[in-house]
Design an enzyme around this catalytic site. Sequence first.
Site, PDB file in Angstrom:
ATOM      1  N   LYS A 111     -56.200  82.610 103.355  1.00  0.00           N
ATOM      2  CA  LYS A 111     -57.585  82.438 102.910  1.00  0.00           C
ATOM      3  C   LYS A 111     -58.287  83.790 102.921  1.00  0.00           C
ATOM      4  O   LYS A 111     -58.332  84.472 103.957  1.00  0.00           O
ATOM      5  CB  LYS A 111     -58.335  81.467 103.813  1.00  0.00           C
ATOM      6  CG  LYS A 111     -59.808  81.297 103.418  1.00  0.00           C
ATOM      7  CD  LYS A 111     -60.599  80.544 104.480  1.00  0.00           C
ATOM      8  CE  LYS A 111     -62.072  80.443 104.081  1.00  0.00           C
ATOM      9  NZ  LYS A 111     -62.917  79.876 105.146  1.00  0.00           N
ATOM     10  N   VAL A 112     -58.824  84.180 101.779  1.00  0.00           N
ATOM     11  CA  VAL A 112     -59.616  85.401 101.670  1.00  0.00           C
ATOM     12  C   VAL A 112     -60.864  85.115 100.843  1.00  0.00           C
ATOM     13  O   VAL A 112     -60.981  84.051 100.225  1.00  0.00           O
ATOM     14  CB  VAL A 112     -58.812  86.559 101.026  1.00  0.00           C
ATOM     15  CG1 VAL A 112     -57.717  87.048 101.964  1.00  0.00           C
ATOM     16  CG2 VAL A 112     -58.228  86.146  99.685  1.00  0.00           C
TER      17      VAL A 112
END
Length: 308
Positions: free
Chosen positions: A204-205
């Site tokens: 997740k970014v």
Amino acid sequence: MKLSRKVKDILSWYESDNPGTKANLARILMEGKLGGTGRMVILPVDQGFEHGPARSFAPNPAAYDPRYHFELAVEAGLNAYAAPLGMIEAGASTYAGAIPTILKVNSSNSLSTTKDQALTGSVSDALRLGCSAIGFTIYPGSEYQFEMMEELREMAEEAKAAGLAVVVWSYPRGPMLDKVGETALDICAYAAHMAALMGAHIIKVKPPTDAIFLDAAKKTYEKSPVPNLAELSGRITHVVQACFGGRRLVVFSGGEAGTVDSMMAMARGIHAGGGNGSIIGRNTFQRPKAEALQLLSDIIGIYKGPAA
């Protein structure tokens, strides 16, 4: 549960994992309205730790109740629900088996002045609660980044041995990064790559901007420019490429409160760029439930369609 061809292909990327871990990945990938497509929409509700209860839930008081988030994720047909220990414990029995859960095992808070996170859950907690995965945040660039990476390495090893998947929130921040740097394309791609190197199954970014922050990186990007840099889709493609040439699942955060139009535009850019989906918290649970369900339905509709 019969796996789709797409999900079987994705599972083949994770060559070292045991059947338990692959089964839990499959649970997430086959769940909900996007089940079997290789795309995901996940509801994360760790903002109470990060921002405090009023900033998180006062805009929609029903969201103070942890059961509300289980219901929202189930009714919306999402792939998974991610939250800290107490949130999942508060609905674990009632919603057992209703939706895959991800136990967020470390957390920070806005009362701290350090860019660090405390361990607030464990692999044994995740197993006791029937979770499919653990979630762990690292802060590349922080003064504490190496300790966080070492903690992740130990917990990921334990989780994988127990058959759980590992989701890594990789959020660059620290003394050398300003607000531009935290979401610059080169920094986001670097952070995503670090998470892949640490053994994350799902990364997740934040959606990257078109800024290039590191002076050393600017020379490389000038010689090897990112195609379609001005469009979000082009930047998403680059971040996905940084995750082993697209052989790791990459989802993007929804960020702070945005308009419906901006959220839809973001989903279209992620989808067109080859991202695996969205992990959206405040932009859903801070809205009235009917509005949140409509927004999630519309976003899911984008991910169901063909990529541009």
